[in-house]
Design a protein around this motif. Structure first.
Motif, PDB file in Angstrom:
ATOM      1  N   MET A 179     -54.476-122.802 -41.774  1.00  0.00           N
ATOM      2  CA  MET A 179     -55.670-123.584 -41.973  1.00  0.00           C
ATOM      3  C   MET A 179     -56.101-123.035 -43.407  1.00  0.00           C
ATOM      4  O   MET A 179     -56.271-121.841 -43.220  1.00  0.00           O
ATOM      5  CB  MET A 179     -56.659-123.333 -40.880  1.00  0.00           C
ATOM      6  CG  MET A 179     -57.768-123.919 -40.782  1.00  0.00           C
ATOM      7  SD  MET A 179     -58.959-123.927 -39.550  1.00  0.00           S
ATOM      8  CE  MET A 179     -58.304-124.758 -38.401  1.00  0.00           C
ATOM      9  N   ASP A 180     -56.549-123.647 -44.214  1.00  0.00           N
ATOM     10  CA  ASP A 180     -57.287-123.102 -45.519  1.00  0.00           C
ATOM     11  C   ASP A 180     -58.572-122.627 -45.368  1.00  0.00           C
ATOM     12  O   ASP A 180     -59.116-123.163 -44.383  1.00  0.00           O
ATOM     13  CB  ASP A 180     -57.077-124.214 -46.526  1.00  0.00           C
ATOM     14  CG  ASP A 180     -57.743-125.420 -46.277  1.00  0.00           C
ATOM     15  OD1 ASP A 180     -58.031-125.783 -45.151  1.00  0.00           O
ATOM     16  OD2 ASP A 180     -57.960-126.179 -47.343  1.00  0.00           O
ATOM     17  N   ALA A 181     -59.119-122.286 -46.275  1.00  0.00           N
ATOM     18  CA  ALA A 181     -60.408-121.607 -46.240  1.00  0.00           C
ATOM     19  C   ALA A 181     -61.445-122.187 -45.911  1.00  0.00           C
ATOM     20  O   ALA A 181     -62.630-122.242 -45.355  1.00  0.00           O
ATOM     21  CB  ALA A 181     -60.548-120.595 -47.443  1.00  0.00           C
ATOM     22  N   LYS A 182     -61.388-123.662 -46.762  1.00  0.00           N
ATOM     23  CA  LYS A 182     -62.594-124.575 -46.629  1.00  0.00           C
ATOM     24  C   LYS A 182     -62.715-124.874 -45.221  1.00  0.00           C
ATOM     25  O   LYS A 182     -63.743-125.267 -44.701  1.00  0.00           O
ATOM     26  CB  LYS A 182     -62.365-125.728 -47.729  1.00  0.00           C
ATOM     27  CG  LYS A 182     -62.448-125.232 -49.033  1.00  0.00           C
ATOM     28  CD  LYS A 182     -62.407-126.454 -49.994  1.00  0.00           C
ATOM     29  CE  LYS A 182     -62.506-126.166 -51.331  1.00  0.00           C
ATOM     30  NZ  LYS A 182     -62.203-126.979 -52.349  1.00  0.00           N
ATOM     31  N   LYS A 183     -61.568-125.602 -44.715  1.00  0.00           N
ATOM     32  CA  LYS A 183     -61.551-126.076 -43.202  1.00  0.00           C
ATOM     33  C   LYS A 183     -62.129-124.727 -42.235  1.00  0.00           C
ATOM     34  O   LYS A 183     -62.897-125.050 -41.458  1.00  0.00           O
ATOM     35  CB  LYS A 183     -60.233-126.479 -42.902  1.00  0.00           C
ATOM     36  CG  LYS A 183     -59.723-127.588 -43.488  1.00  0.00           C
ATOM     37  CD  LYS A 183     -58.520-128.177 -42.930  1.00  0.00           C
ATOM     38  CE  LYS A 183     -58.173-129.342 -43.890  1.00  0.00           C
ATOM     39  NZ  LYS A 183     -56.809-130.020 -43.213  1.00  0.00           N
ATOM     40  N   LEU A 184     -61.562-123.760 -42.565  1.00  0.00           N
ATOM     41  CA  LEU A 184     -62.185-122.491 -41.606  1.00  0.00           C
ATOM     42  C   LEU A 184     -63.702-122.334 -41.815  1.00  0.00           C
ATOM     43  O   LEU A 184     -64.244-122.152 -40.741  1.00  0.00           O
ATOM     44  CB  LEU A 184     -61.506-121.297 -41.965  1.00  0.00           C
ATOM     45  CG  LEU A 184     -61.873-120.004 -41.079  1.00  0.00           C
ATOM     46  CD1 LEU A 184     -61.548-120.386 -39.589  1.00  0.00           C
ATOM     47  CD2 LEU A 184     -60.978-118.762 -41.579  1.00  0.00           C
ATOM     48  N   ILE A 185     -64.255-122.335 -42.876  1.00  0.00           N
ATOM     49  CA  ILE A 185     -65.489-122.216 -43.143  1.00  0.00           C
ATOM     50  C   ILE A 185     -66.430-123.474 -42.662  1.00  0.00           C
ATOM     51  O   ILE A 185     -67.442-123.057 -41.861  1.00  0.00           O
ATOM     52  CB  ILE A 185     -65.960-122.089 -44.682  1.00  0.00           C
ATOM     53  CG1 ILE A 185     -65.496-120.573 -45.122  1.00  0.00           C
ATOM     54  CG2 ILE A 185     -67.248-122.177 -44.967  1.00  0.00           C
ATOM     55  CD1 ILE A 185     -65.527-120.470 -46.608  1.00  0.00           C
ATOM     56  N   ALA A 186     -65.776-124.667 -42.685  1.00  0.00           N
ATOM     57  CA  ALA A 186     -66.610-125.755 -41.876  1.00  0.00           C
ATOM     58  C   ALA A 186     -66.655-125.682 -40.508  1.00  0.00           C
ATOM     59  O   ALA A 186     -67.575-125.951 -39.884  1.00  0.00           O
ATOM     60  CB  ALA A 186     -65.767-127.076 -42.625  1.00  0.00           C
ATOM     61  N   VAL A 187     -65.519-125.236 -40.038  1.00  0.00           N
ATOM     62  CA  VAL A 187     -65.513-125.250 -38.310  1.00  0.00           C
ATOM     63  C   VAL A 187     -66.377-123.909 -38.142  1.00  0.00           C
ATOM     64  O   VAL A 187     -67.237-124.117 -37.042  1.00  0.00           O
ATOM     65  CB  VAL A 187     -63.844-124.630 -38.112  1.00  0.00           C
ATOM     66  CG1 VAL A 187     -64.064-124.388 -36.736  1.00  0.00           C
ATOM     67  CG2 VAL A 187     -63.084-125.943 -38.149  1.00  0.00           C
ATOM     68  N   VAL A 188     -66.520-122.910 -38.682  1.00  0.00           N
ATOM     69  CA  VAL A 188     -67.483-121.772 -38.334  1.00  0.00           C
ATOM     70  C   VAL A 188     -68.982-122.198 -38.480  1.00  0.00           C
ATOM     71  O   VAL A 188     -69.738-122.083 -37.676  1.00  0.00           O
ATOM     72  CB  VAL A 188     -67.153-120.631 -39.229  1.00  0.00           C
ATOM     73  CG1 VAL A 188     -68.229-119.417 -39.057  1.00  0.00           C
ATOM     74  CG2 VAL A 188     -65.875-119.820 -38.942  1.00  0.00           C
ATOM     75  N   VAL A 189     -69.095-122.863 -39.501  1.00  0.00           N
ATOM     76  CA  VAL A 189     -70.650-123.467 -39.740  1.00  0.00           C
ATOM     77  C   VAL A 189     -70.603-124.439 -38.563  1.00  0.00           C
ATOM     78  O   VAL A 189     -71.979-124.544 -38.053  1.00  0.00           O
ATOM     79  CB  VAL A 189     -70.704-124.040 -40.946  1.00  0.00           C
ATOM     80  CG1 VAL A 189     -71.939-124.912 -41.223  1.00  0.00           C
ATOM     81  CG2 VAL A 189     -70.625-122.878 -42.333  1.00  0.00           C
ATOM     82  N   VAL A 190     -70.026-125.574 -38.278  1.00  0.00           N
ATOM     83  CA  VAL A 190     -70.018-126.315 -37.251  1.00  0.00           C
ATOM     84  C   VAL A 190     -70.361-125.815 -35.889  1.00  0.00           C
ATOM     85  O   VAL A 190     -71.280-125.999 -34.959  1.00  0.00           O
ATOM     86  CB  VAL A 190     -69.102-127.253 -37.155  1.00  0.00           C
ATOM     87  CG1 VAL A 190     -68.961-128.137 -35.845  1.00  0.00           C
ATOM     88  CG2 VAL A 190     -69.131-128.263 -38.218  1.00  0.00           C
ATOM     89  N   VAL A 191     -69.537-124.574 -35.471  1.00  0.00           N
ATOM     90  CA  VAL A 191     -69.689-123.946 -34.249  1.00  0.00           C
ATOM     91  C   VAL A 191     -70.918-123.217 -34.212  1.00  0.00           C
ATOM     92  O   VAL A 191     -71.721-123.210 -33.358  1.00  0.00           O
ATOM     93  CB  VAL A 191     -68.479-122.888 -34.285  1.00  0.00           C
ATOM     94  CG1 VAL A 191     -68.870-121.889 -32.975  1.00  0.00           C
ATOM     95  CG2 VAL A 191     -67.318-123.623 -33.780  1.00  0.00           C
ATOM     96  N   PHE A 192     -71.280-122.404 -35.385  1.00  0.00           N
ATOM     97  CA  PHE A 192     -72.583-121.829 -35.629  1.00  0.00           C
ATOM     98  C   PHE A 192     -73.886-122.708 -35.046  1.00  0.00           C
ATOM     99  O   PHE A 192     -74.636-122.589 -34.213  1.00  0.00           O
ATOM    100  CB  PHE A 192     -72.917-121.133 -36.875  1.00  0.00           C
ATOM    101  CG  PHE A 192     -74.069-120.451 -37.176  1.00  0.00           C
ATOM    102  CD1 PHE A 192     -74.362-119.127 -36.150  1.00  0.00           C
ATOM    103  CD2 PHE A 192     -75.039-120.900 -37.894  1.00  0.00           C
ATOM    104  CE1 PHE A 192     -75.845-118.847 -36.610  1.00  0.00           C
ATOM    105  CE2 PHE A 192     -76.224-120.338 -37.926  1.00  0.00           C
ATOM    106  CZ  PHE A 192     -76.720-119.120 -37.382  1.00  0.00           C
ATOM    107  N   LEU A 193     -74.016-123.906 -35.810  1.00  0.00           N
ATOM    108  CA  LEU A 193     -74.897-124.736 -35.660  1.00  0.00           C
ATOM    109  C   LEU A 193     -75.111-125.352 -34.311  1.00  0.00           C
ATOM    110  O   LEU A 193     -76.080-125.635 -33.691  1.00  0.00           O
ATOM    111  CB  LEU A 193     -74.758-125.988 -36.607  1.00  0.00           C
ATOM    112  CG  LEU A 193     -75.100-125.562 -38.142  1.00  0.00           C
ATOM    113  CD1 LEU A 193     -74.729-126.962 -38.971  1.00  0.00           C
ATOM    114  CD2 LEU A 193     -76.576-125.219 -38.239  1.00  0.00           C
ATOM    115  N   GLY A 194     -73.690-125.752 -33.735  1.00  0.00           N
ATOM    116  CA  GLY A 194     -73.958-126.165 -32.284  1.00  0.00           C
ATOM    117  C   GLY A 194     -74.245-125.118 -31.418  1.00  0.00           C
ATOM    118  O   GLY A 194     -75.122-125.505 -30.489  1.00  0.00           O
TER     119      GLY A 194
END
Length: 55
Positions: A1-16
């Motif tokens: 998984m590249d860095a952009k996707k990982l950051i997006a997943v972390v942001v979505v999990v945090f906001l959720g």
């Protein structure tokens, strides 16, 4: 998984998590951020209009 996707997943999990644990806090923060964003946009366009008018 590249860095952009990982950051997006972390942001979505945090906001959720934030939405489930403190929905009013998230709503207040989003409202304040939207208001500040609009203020910055107004200042930017006013500056551009003034600059073009000075030319």
């Amino acid at each position: 998984m590249d860095a952009k996707k990982l950051i997006a997943v972390v942001v979505v999990v945090f906001l959720g998590f934030w939405m489930l644990s403190d929905p009013r806090g998230l709503a207040t923060t989003a409202k304040d951020a939207g208001g500040e964003g609009w203020g910055v946009t107004e200042k930017l366009f006013t500056g551009v209009i003034d600059f073009v008018g000075a030319l």
